[in-house]
Design a protein around this motif. Structure first.
Motif, PDB file in Angstrom:
ATOM      1  N   GLU A  28      23.600  78.394 -14.370  1.00 37.26           N
ATOM      2  CA  GLU A  28      22.766  77.487 -15.167  1.00 37.26           C
ATOM      3  C   GLU A  28      21.383  78.078 -15.411  1.00 37.26           C
ATOM      4  OE1 GLU A  28      20.912  74.720 -11.673  1.00 37.26           O
ATOM      5  OE2 GLU A  28      22.930  74.254 -12.353  1.00 37.26           O
ATOM      6  N   VAL A  29      20.773  77.581 -16.486  1.00 32.97           N
ATOM      7  CA  VAL A  29      19.399  77.942 -16.822  1.00 32.97           C
ATOM      8  C   VAL A  29      18.682  76.649 -17.203  1.00 32.97           C
ATOM      9  CG1 VAL A  29      17.892  79.163 -18.444  1.00 32.97           C
ATOM     10  CG2 VAL A  29      20.005  80.238 -17.665  1.00 32.97           C
ATOM     11  N   GLY A  47      32.286  83.114 -22.744  1.00 28.85           N
ATOM     12  CA  GLY A  47      32.902  82.000 -22.020  1.00 28.85           C
ATOM     13  C   GLY A  47      32.454  80.650 -22.549  1.00 28.85           C
ATOM     14  N   LYS A  48      32.849  79.616 -21.833  1.00 28.59           N
ATOM     15  CA  LYS A  48      32.477  78.249 -22.195  1.00 28.59           C
ATOM     16  C   LYS A  48      31.047  77.963 -21.744  1.00 28.59           C
ATOM     17  CE  LYS A  48      37.175  76.572 -21.656  1.00 28.59           C
ATOM     18  NZ  LYS A  48      38.046  75.682 -20.861  1.00 28.59           N
ATOM     19  N   THR A  49      30.385  77.075 -22.489  1.00 32.10           N
ATOM     20  CA  THR A  49      29.022  76.661 -22.169  1.00 32.10           C
ATOM     21  C   THR A  49      28.887  75.162 -22.377  1.00 32.10           C
ATOM     22  OG1 THR A  49      28.256  77.007 -24.425  1.00 32.10           O
ATOM     23  CG2 THR A  49      28.025  78.864 -22.905  1.00 32.10           C
ATOM     24  N   LEU A  57      14.800  67.023 -10.933  1.00 34.41           N
ATOM     25  CA  LEU A  57      14.481  66.018  -9.936  1.00 34.41           C
ATOM     26  C   LEU A  57      13.339  66.424  -9.004  1.00 34.41           C
ATOM     27  CD1 LEU A  57      18.103  64.850  -9.060  1.00 34.41           C
ATOM     28  CD2 LEU A  57      16.467  63.777 -10.628  1.00 34.41           C
ATOM     29  N   SER A  58      13.145  67.708  -8.764  1.00 31.66           N
ATOM     30  CA  SER A  58      12.107  68.150  -7.828  1.00 31.66           C
ATOM     31  C   SER A  58      10.696  67.798  -8.299  1.00 31.66           C
ATOM     32  CB  SER A  58      12.215  69.649  -7.567  1.00 31.66           C
ATOM     33  OG  SER A  58      11.969  70.368  -8.766  1.00 31.66           O
ATOM     34  N   ASP A  59      10.473  67.808  -9.623  1.00 30.53           N
ATOM     35  CA  ASP A  59       9.141  67.509 -10.153  1.00 30.53           C
ATOM     36  C   ASP A  59       9.163  66.572 -11.364  1.00 30.53           C
ATOM     37  OD1 ASP A  59      10.195  69.205 -12.064  1.00 30.53           O
ATOM     38  OD2 ASP A  59       8.627  70.722 -11.884  1.00 30.53           O
ATOM     39  N   MET A  60      10.352  66.057 -11.683  1.00 28.13           N
ATOM     40  CA  MET A  60      10.559  65.136 -12.812  1.00 28.13           C
ATOM     41  C   MET A  60      10.172  65.752 -14.162  1.00 28.13           C
ATOM     42  SD  MET A  60      12.028  62.841 -11.153  1.00 28.13           S
ATOM     43  CE  MET A  60      12.294  61.501 -12.294  1.00 28.13           C
ATOM     44  N   LYS A  61      10.232  67.061 -14.259  1.00 30.99           N
ATOM     45  CA  LYS A  61       9.954  67.772 -15.509  1.00 30.99           C
ATOM     46  C   LYS A  61      11.152  67.646 -16.442  1.00 30.99           C
ATOM     47  CE  LYS A  61       8.066  71.656 -17.697  1.00 30.99           C
ATOM     48  NZ  LYS A  61       7.054  71.232 -18.600  1.00 30.99           N
ATOM     49  N   MET A  62      10.884  67.298 -17.689  1.00 34.31           N
ATOM     50  CA  MET A  62      11.942  67.192 -18.688  1.00 34.31           C
ATOM     51  C   MET A  62      12.163  68.549 -19.346  1.00 34.31           C
ATOM     52  SD  MET A  62      13.003  64.122 -18.482  1.00 34.31           S
ATOM     53  CE  MET A  62      14.092  64.036 -19.892  1.00 34.31           C
ATOM     54  N   GLY A  63      13.387  68.796 -19.750  1.00 34.87           N
ATOM     55  CA  GLY A  63      13.750  70.037 -20.414  1.00 34.87           C
ATOM     56  C   GLY A  63      15.207  69.986 -20.815  1.00 34.87           C
ATOM     57  N   GLN A  64      15.830  71.141 -20.825  1.00 36.27           N
ATOM     58  CA  GLN A  64      17.253  71.250 -21.131  1.00 36.27           C
ATOM     59  C   GLN A  64      17.892  72.180 -20.111  1.00 36.27           C
ATOM     60  OE1 GLN A  64      18.151  71.541 -25.508  1.00 36.27           O
ATOM     61  NE2 GLN A  64      15.957  71.927 -25.614  1.00 36.27           N
ATOM     62  N   VAL A  65      19.150  71.920 -19.812  1.00 36.52           N
ATOM     63  CA  VAL A  65      19.919  72.787 -18.927  1.00 36.52           C
ATOM     64  C   VAL A  65      21.120  73.285 -19.713  1.00 36.52           C
ATOM     65  CG1 VAL A  65      21.392  72.881 -16.875  1.00 36.52           C
ATOM     66  CG2 VAL A  65      19.182  71.748 -16.755  1.00 36.52           C
ATOM     67  N   VAL A  66      21.312  74.589 -19.668  1.00 37.45           N
ATOM     68  CA  VAL A  66      22.499  75.197 -20.249  1.00 37.45           C
ATOM     69  C   VAL A  66      23.319  75.711 -19.075  1.00 37.45           C
ATOM     70  CG1 VAL A  66      23.397  76.884 -21.883  1.00 37.45           C
ATOM     71  CG2 VAL A  66      21.111  75.941 -22.217  1.00 37.45           C
ATOM     72  N   THR A  67      24.608  75.369 -19.040  1.00 34.95           N
ATOM     73  CA  THR A  67      25.473  75.888 -17.983  1.00 34.95           C
ATOM     74  C   THR A  67      26.507  76.824 -18.600  1.00 34.95           C
ATOM     75  OG1 THR A  67      27.132  74.101 -17.960  1.00 34.95           O
ATOM     76  CG2 THR A  67      25.149  73.788 -16.616  1.00 34.95           C
ATOM     77  N   PHE A  68      26.880  77.826 -17.819  1.00 35.96           N
ATOM     78  CA  PHE A  68      27.747  78.893 -18.311  1.00 35.96           C
ATOM     79  C   PHE A  68      28.923  79.100 -17.376  1.00 35.96           C
ATOM     80  CE2 PHE A  68      23.367  79.639 -19.397  1.00 35.96           C
ATOM     81  CZ  PHE A  68      23.413  79.885 -20.750  1.00 35.96           C
ATOM     82  N   GLU A  69      30.076  79.327 -17.952  1.00 30.81           N
ATOM     83  CA  GLU A  69      31.265  79.679 -17.190  1.00 30.81           C
ATOM     84  C   GLU A  69      31.126  81.083 -16.594  1.00 30.81           C
ATOM     85  OE1 GLU A  69      35.986  79.269 -18.065  1.00 30.81           O
ATOM     86  OE2 GLU A  69      34.782  80.172 -19.657  1.00 30.81           O
TER      87      GLU A  69
END
Length: 84
Positions: A28-29, A47-49, A57-69
């Motif tokens: 993940e990124v 691969g799949k993403t 959750l550690s600092d309640m910072k909003m963003g996006q997460v990309v996960t990779f196979e």
């Protein structure tokens, strides 16, 4: 229709409607740009993403997460991605 959230040890995730799968992959990124456009199709990953709006959750910072196979896809994404 309500969006189902996924909570992990690190993030509260909100799945993108463009995801082809609901899986959260091992690699993940976290991208700290909640409004950046992330077009995974143009990166020609092997691969799949999955893409999620995310709250770290550690600092309640909003963003996006990309996960990779595949780990190689994670590395390629980090090399190619530049925020708008």
């Amino acid at each position: 229709m309500a969006t189902q959230t996924i909570t992990t040890d690190k993030y509260k995730l909100y799945p993108s409607p463009r995801n082809r799968t609901k899986d959260v992959f091992a690699h993940e990124v976290f991208v700290p740009y909640p409004y950046a456009i992330i077009d995974l199709d143009i990166m020609e990953l092997a691969g799949k993403t999955t893409l999620f709006a995310a709250c770290r959750l550690s600092d309640m910072k909003m963003g996006q997460v990309v996960t990779f196979e595949l780990e190689a896809d994670r590395a390629k994404f980090e090399r190619l991605f530049t925020p708008d």
